[in-house]
Motif scaffolding. Structure first.
Motif, PDB file in Angstrom:
ATOM      1  N   LEU A 176      25.093  80.512  21.107  1.00 48.13           N
ATOM      2  CA  LEU A 176      23.829  80.404  20.371  1.00 48.13           C
ATOM      3  C   LEU A 176      23.889  81.042  18.990  1.00 48.13           C
ATOM      4  O   LEU A 176      22.881  81.058  18.276  1.00 48.13           O
ATOM      5  N   ARG A 177      25.027  81.554  18.606  1.00 52.91           N
ATOM      6  CA  ARG A 177      25.104  82.334  17.366  1.00 52.91           C
ATOM      7  C   ARG A 177      24.717  81.556  16.123  1.00 52.91           C
ATOM      8  O   ARG A 177      24.054  82.080  15.233  1.00 52.91           O
ATOM      9  N   GLY A 178      25.142  80.299  16.036  1.00 54.13           N
ATOM     10  CA  GLY A 178      24.802  79.517  14.855  1.00 54.13           C
ATOM     11  C   GLY A 178      23.300  79.384  14.680  1.00 54.13           C
ATOM     12  O   GLY A 178      22.758  79.587  13.579  1.00 54.13           O
ATOM     13  N   GLU A 179      22.595  79.061  15.760  1.00 52.90           N
ATOM     14  CA  GLU A 179      21.141  78.891  15.689  1.00 52.90           C
ATOM     15  C   GLU A 179      20.438  80.225  15.474  1.00 52.90           C
ATOM     16  O   GLU A 179      19.473  80.315  14.712  1.00 52.90           O
ATOM     17  N   ILE A 180      20.933  81.269  16.127  1.00 54.54           N
ATOM     18  CA  ILE A 180      20.360  82.607  15.926  1.00 54.54           C
ATOM     19  C   ILE A 180      20.483  83.019  14.459  1.00 54.54           C
ATOM     20  O   ILE A 180      19.533  83.527  13.854  1.00 54.54           O
ATOM     21  N   ASP A 181      21.648  82.786  13.870  1.00 55.81           N
ATOM     22  CA  ASP A 181      21.868  83.149  12.466  1.00 55.81           C
ATOM     23  C   ASP A 181      20.918  82.398  11.537  1.00 55.81           C
ATOM     24  O   ASP A 181      20.396  82.970  10.577  1.00 55.81           O
ATOM     25  N   GLU A 182      20.687  81.119  11.824  1.00 53.18           N
ATOM     26  CA  GLU A 182      19.778  80.326  10.992  1.00 53.18           C
ATOM     27  C   GLU A 182      18.361  80.875  11.054  1.00 53.18           C
ATOM     28  O   GLU A 182      17.680  80.994  10.026  1.00 53.18           O
ATOM     29  N   VAL A 183      17.896  81.192  12.263  1.00 49.65           N
ATOM     30  CA  VAL A 183      16.552  81.760  12.416  1.00 49.65           C
ATOM     31  C   VAL A 183      16.477  83.125  11.738  1.00 49.65           C
ATOM     32  O   VAL A 183      15.530  83.429  11.005  1.00 49.65           O
ATOM     33  N   ASN A 184      17.492  83.962  11.989  1.00 51.68           N
ATOM     34  CA  ASN A 184      17.510  85.299  11.386  1.00 51.68           C
ATOM     35  C   ASN A 184      17.428  85.232   9.859  1.00 51.68           C
ATOM     36  O   ASN A 184      16.708  86.016   9.231  1.00 51.68           O
ATOM     37  N   ASP A 185      18.177  84.326   9.264  1.00 54.10           N
ATOM     38  CA  ASP A 185      18.224  84.241   7.805  1.00 54.10           C
ATOM     39  C   ASP A 185      16.838  83.939   7.232  1.00 54.10           C
ATOM     40  O   ASP A 185      16.407  84.574   6.265  1.00 54.10           O
ATOM     41  N   ARG A 186      16.161  82.959   7.813  1.00 55.82           N
ATOM     42  CA  ARG A 186      14.836  82.619   7.287  1.00 55.82           C
ATOM     43  C   ARG A 186      13.827  83.731   7.551  1.00 55.82           C
ATOM     44  O   ARG A 186      13.057  84.102   6.653  1.00 55.82           O
ATOM     45  N   VAL A 187      13.840  84.271   8.760  1.00 60.05           N
ATOM     46  CA  VAL A 187      12.870  85.317   9.103  1.00 60.05           C
ATOM     47  C   VAL A 187      13.104  86.565   8.257  1.00 60.05           C
ATOM     48  O   VAL A 187      12.146  87.189   7.773  1.00 60.05           O
ATOM     49  N   TYR A 188      14.365  86.940   8.056  1.00 62.51           N
ATOM     50  CA  TYR A 188      14.634  88.119   7.227  1.00 62.51           C
ATOM     51  C   TYR A 188      14.127  87.918   5.797  1.00 62.51           C
ATOM     52  O   TYR A 188      13.397  88.749   5.250  1.00 62.51           O
ATOM     53  N   GLU A 189      14.544  86.839   5.180  1.00 60.15           N
ATOM     54  CA  GLU A 189      14.260  86.630   3.761  1.00 60.15           C
ATOM     55  C   GLU A 189      12.773  86.508   3.469  1.00 60.15           C
ATOM     56  O   GLU A 189      12.280  87.056   2.485  1.00 60.15           O
ATOM     57  N   THR A 190      12.056  85.791   4.320  1.00 61.49           N
ATOM     58  CA  THR A 190      10.655  85.488   3.993  1.00 61.49           C
ATOM     59  C   THR A 190       9.638  86.323   4.752  1.00 61.49           C
ATOM     60  O   THR A 190       8.486  86.403   4.328  1.00 61.49           O
ATOM     61  N   LEU A 191      10.045  86.959   5.868  1.00 57.05           N
ATOM     62  CA  LEU A 191       9.071  87.690   6.678  1.00 57.05           C
ATOM     63  C   LEU A 191       9.437  89.163   6.848  1.00 57.05           C
ATOM     64  O   LEU A 191       8.680  90.033   6.410  1.00 57.05           O
TER      65      LEU A 191
END
Length: 319
Positions: A176-191
Motif C-alpha cells: 500500500l506504500r504507493g497509495e499511502i505516499d500519495e495521500v500523505n503528500d496531499r494531506v501534508y502540503e495542504t492540510l
C-alpha cells in the motif's frame, strides 16, 4: 514547533518555521535523520542506523504538537510504553521554546535533567543552530538525538521494535506504500502544513491563497471516506494517523485561531464520524490532551492571539 539558537542566544519562533518577506510561512527541514533498525543495518534510504534495544531510547514530545502526537499514537498502538519511555514538555512555549517547567501533565527529563528542550540539542551537537522541535527520539547510550523527523519516527516505531512487543501492526505495508505516499503528500502540503501556512500568513493575499486548497482537500477527504472507515486499503495506516492529529485540533484551534473557518470537521459527516471513531479507540484516546493543545496555541502565539485568552469550547466528543 520550537525556537532557534542564534549566536549563542535562544530565540522562540512559535513554530517549526517562519514567515518570509512575502508573508508566507516556510517550514524548516528536520536536522537529525538517523534510523533505528532491528539489527542496526542501514535505514530505508541508506541512512546511518543504530540497533533497536529495550531501554536504550527515550521519546520527548509535547501533547500540544500534532507532529509529536503522531509518535505518541504509534507508541501506544504498538504497546511500546515500557520499551520507549516518554517525557512531556509544558504547553506554553515562549522565550525558551519547549520547556519542562512544572505544570499539569508535564513529565520531566530523567536522562540529562534539562529544563528546556534546546539543551538536549546542544548536548547532542554543541554546534547546533537548528530549531529545537518535538518529537525527539533520544539515544541514552550515545547521548544524542537519533531522529527529530516525525514522519520517520513513526515508521521506525511501526516495525523496528517488533521484537519487544506482541502487537503485529504495520502501518506502512509494502503493498500500500504507493497509495499511502500519495495521500500523505496531499494531506501534508495542504492540510497538516496548510493550517500553518494559512494561520501564520502575514498578508491577506497569501492567507487566501493558502486557505483555499486546504478546504479543497477536506472536501476530497470527505468524498474519499464515503462508505469506508480508513483512507487506504480498508485498514489503519500511517495515512490515517498523519491526518488524524490535524483533524483533532481543527475545530478547537485551527478553525478560529488560524482563521480556517469556511467549515468545521463537525460539518463534514464522513470526516466527523471518522475522527470520532479513531479518537475514541482506547489506544489513541490515551494520547489526546486537548487542554494542552488549546492552551499552547492560544497562549503561545501572541502574534496571532495577543490577549492569550483560551476559548472554553467547543464540545468535541474526545480529549
Amino acid at each position: 514547533m520550537g525556537g532557534k539558537l542564534i549566536d549563542g542566544e535562544w530565540h522562540s519562533s512559535g513554530s517549526k518555521g517562519f514567515a518570509d518577506d512575502d508573508g508566507a510561512f516556510k517550514r524548516e527541514e528536520s536536522s537529525f535523520r538517523r534510523w533505528i533498525t532491528p539489527d542496526g543495518s542501514p535505514g530505508p534510504d541508506g541512512q546511518d542506523a543504530v540497533r533497536a534495544e529495550e531501554g536504550r531510547y527515550h521519546l520527548y514530545v509535547s501533547y500540544a504538537c500534532p507532529w509529536a502526537h503522531r509518535a505518541l499514537i504509534l507508541r501506544s498502538l504498538k504497546k511500546l510504553h515500557d520499551v520507549l519511555p516518554v517525557s512531556v514538555t509544558h504547553w506554553l512555549m515562549l522565550e525558551q521554546g519547549w520547556t519542562f517547567h512544572e505544570g499539569e501533565g508535564v513529565i520531566p527529563d530523567p536522562n540529562e535533567g534539562v529544563e528546556a528542550l534546546h539543551q538536549l540539542y546542544q548536548i547532542s551537537d554543541p554546534n547546533a543552530s537548528c530549531k529545537a522541535t518535538v518529537p525527539v527520539l533520544w539515544d541514552k547510550k550515545e547521548r544524542r538525538i537519533v531522529n527529530n523527523e516525525s514522519s520517520e519516527i513513526i515508521r521506525i516505531l511501526t516495525r523496528s521494535f517488533d521484537a519487544f512487543t506482541s502487537v503485529e501492526l504495520d502501518t506502512y505495508p509494502q503493498e500500500l506504500r504507493g497509495e499511502i505516499d500519495e495521500v500523505n503528500d496531499r494531506v501534508y502540503e495542504t492540510l497538516n502544513n496548510g493550517v500553518y501556512k494559512a494561520g501564520f500568513a502575514t498578508k491577506q493575499e497569501v492567507y487566501e491563497k493558502e486557505v483555499s486548497p486546504l478546504f479543497d482537500t477536506l472536501t476530497w477527504l470527505e468524498e474519499r471516506l464515503e462508505g469506508q472507515d480508513y483512507l487506504v486499503g480498508n485498514r489503519l495506516t500511517e495515512a490515517d494517523i498523519r491526518l488524524l492529529t490535524t483533524l483533532l485540533r481543527f475545530d478547537a484551534v485551527y478553525y478560529s485561531h488560524f482563521k480556517c473557518n469556511r467549515m468545521r470537521i463537525k460539518d463534514l459527516p464522513n470526516l466527523h464520524r471518522y475522527t470520532l471513531r479513531l479518537a475514541n479507540k482506547p489506544e489513541i484516546a490515551e494520547t489526546i490532551h486537548m487542554g494542552h493543545a488549546k492552551r499552547h496555541y492560544y497562549e503561545s502565539h501572541r502574534s496571532v492571539n495577543p490577549t492569550g485568552i483560551v476559548p472554553v469550547g467547543p464540545d468535541l466528543g474526545f480529549g
